[in-house]
Design an enzyme around this catalytic site. Structure first.
Site, PDB file in Angstrom:
ATOM      1  N   HIS A 113     -27.029  31.646 -55.663  1.00  0.00           N
ATOM      2  CA  HIS A 113     -26.506  30.287 -55.669  1.00  0.00           C
ATOM      3  C   HIS A 113     -25.360  30.175 -54.668  1.00  0.00           C
ATOM      4  CE1 HIS A 113     -24.045  32.583 -58.567  1.00  0.00           C
ATOM      5  NE2 HIS A 113     -23.052  31.894 -58.032  1.00  0.00           N
ATOM      6  N   SER A 115     -21.711  28.653 -54.510  1.00  0.00           N
ATOM      7  CA  SER A 115     -20.672  28.139 -55.407  1.00  0.00           C
ATOM      8  C   SER A 115     -20.007  26.897 -54.834  1.00  0.00           C
ATOM      9  CB  SER A 115     -19.613  29.211 -55.649  1.00  0.00           C
ATOM     10  OG  SER A 115     -20.144  30.306 -56.353  1.00  0.00           O
ATOM     11  N   TYR A 195     -11.513  27.026 -53.269  1.00  0.00           N
ATOM     12  CA  TYR A 195     -10.691  27.644 -52.237  1.00  0.00           C
ATOM     13  C   TYR A 195     -10.440  26.678 -51.083  1.00  0.00           C
ATOM     14  CZ  TYR A 195     -12.160  31.712 -54.891  1.00  0.00           C
ATOM     15  OH  TYR A 195     -12.407  32.586 -55.911  1.00  0.00           O
ATOM     16  N   ASP A 197      -9.803  27.094 -47.847  1.00  0.00           N
ATOM     17  CA  ASP A 197     -10.619  27.367 -46.657  1.00  0.00           C
ATOM     18  C   ASP A 197     -11.946  27.985 -47.107  1.00  0.00           C
ATOM     19  OD1 ASP A 197      -8.621  26.494 -44.857  1.00  0.00           O
ATOM     20  OD2 ASP A 197      -7.589  28.403 -45.095  1.00  0.00           O
ATOM     21  N   SER A 199     -15.495  29.386 -47.550  1.00  0.00           N
ATOM     22  CA  SER A 199     -16.526  29.994 -46.703  1.00  0.00           C
ATOM     23  C   SER A 199     -17.816  29.986 -47.507  1.00  0.00           C
ATOM     24  CB  SER A 199     -16.128  31.432 -46.334  1.00  0.00           C
ATOM     25  OG  SER A 199     -17.161  32.064 -45.614  1.00  0.00           O
ATOM     26  N   PHE A 200     -18.628  28.956 -47.303  1.00  0.00           N
ATOM     27  CA  PHE A 200     -19.829  28.795 -48.115  1.00  0.00           C
ATOM     28  C   PHE A 200     -20.824  29.907 -47.799  1.00  0.00           C
ATOM     29  CE2 PHE A 200     -18.208  24.403 -47.688  1.00  0.00           C
ATOM     30  CZ  PHE A 200     -17.954  24.164 -49.033  1.00  0.00           C
ATOM     31  N   HIS A 201     -21.379  30.493 -48.841  1.00  0.00           N
ATOM     32  CA  HIS A 201     -22.295  31.621 -48.665  1.00  0.00           C
ATOM     33  C   HIS A 201     -23.214  31.745 -49.864  1.00  0.00           C
ATOM     34  CE1 HIS A 201     -18.750  33.157 -50.826  1.00  0.00           C
ATOM     35  NE2 HIS A 201     -19.625  33.941 -51.469  1.00  0.00           N
ATOM     36  N   SER A 203     -24.678  34.686 -52.104  1.00  0.00           N
ATOM     37  CA  SER A 203     -24.655  36.115 -52.431  1.00  0.00           C
ATOM     38  C   SER A 203     -26.034  36.554 -52.908  1.00  0.00           C
ATOM     39  CB  SER A 203     -23.609  36.400 -53.508  1.00  0.00           C
ATOM     40  OG  SER A 203     -22.305  36.200 -53.000  1.00  0.00           O
TER      41      SER A 203
END
Length: 258
Positions: A113, A115, A195, A197, A199-201, A203
């Site tokens: 997913h 977040s 957050y 800054d 950093s969309f990712h 996992s």
């Protein structure tokens, strides 16, 4: 059978919880006083459930430690974009587990997913109101496409776990819009925002402890694998985002984008 196939068998299964409703009526008080309490009811009030000295056992869930202490009435909650496993994701996951080897011991993420909030502690009586606020906010966002371009490494806040992730190249503006709307919903309950800054990712695997240095040493090889896979099947590394989900305790809520 190849090593890649065995790696996918590591994905674990989790059971769902059940809720129980109670009803009391004064006209039955005299009768109930003369009858034994059913075992199923008495278990609802057993020491194991209500005891504030509850101890979490990391051995029961792969060595993971709770981010928040177990407190009755507190529900661990977060909002995210769900992502389904496809052939491309399975391929890079298997490659990563093989490349990192036993020294890092990567385990697949069962449900990948992206977040959109931190994991926060929500009081049970807040759930309905927050869910309704999220539904109204998310419904304003148009559907969009996310795509991935590189491999990255992340640690959680207490650095007890390390995550191997795919970093986004497309869809970041729309995800930031979702985060802004959700931050507004959370602020009404004095809950922390995402957050600053972000950093969309996405996992795809995790391991215990801070293994960022070890995994970073493998990134060049991992990124080369990813680029080859994207070149062969670019459609496997992008998807349409048409919903978000909120997981709070054992409850799951889905919200459609417009």
């Amino acid at each position: 059978m190849s090593k890649k196939v065995h790696a996918l068998d590591l994905i674990s299964q989790y059971s769902s919880g059940e809720s129980v409703c109670e009803e009391d009526s004064s006209e039955f008080q005299e009768v109930s006083a003369t009858l034994p309490v059913p075992e199923a009811v008495s278990k609802l009030f057993s020491k194991d459930i209500n005891d504030s000295s509850y101890k979490d056992d990391p051995k029961l869930h792969g060595g993971r430690v709770r981010s928040f202490p177990h407190v009755r009435g507190n529900w661990s909650t977060f909002v995210y974009v769900p992502y389904e496993y496809n052939e491309g994701l399975r391929s890079i996951l298997s490659d990563a587990i093989e490349i990192c080897g036993t020294e890092i011991d990567l385990k697949p993420i069962e449900k990948p997913h992206i977040s959109l909030t931190r994991t926060v502690v929500l009081q049970h009586h807040w759930i309905d109101t927050l869910v309704e606020d999220i539904k109204k906010s998310i419904s304003k966002v148009n559907r969009f496409i996310v795509s991935f371009s590189s491999v990255g490494v992340y640690c959680n806040d207490d650095r007890r776990r390390t995550f191997l992730s795919l970093q986004l190249s497309g869809g970041k503006t729309q995800l930031a819009e979702c985060v802004e709307l959700l931050n507004s919903c959370l602020s009404a309950f004095k809950l922390p925002p995402f957050y600053e800054d972000a950093s969309f990712h996405l996992s795809i695997a995790w391991c215990l402890g801070d293994k960022s240095r070890e995994i970073n040493s493998k990134l060049e090889e991992l990124n080369l694998k990813l680029q080859n896979l994207i070149a062969e099947e670019p459609d496997h590394f992008e998807t349409v985002v048409d919903k978000a989900e909120c997981k709070t305790g054992n409850k799951l809520f889905r919200f459609s984008l417009c």
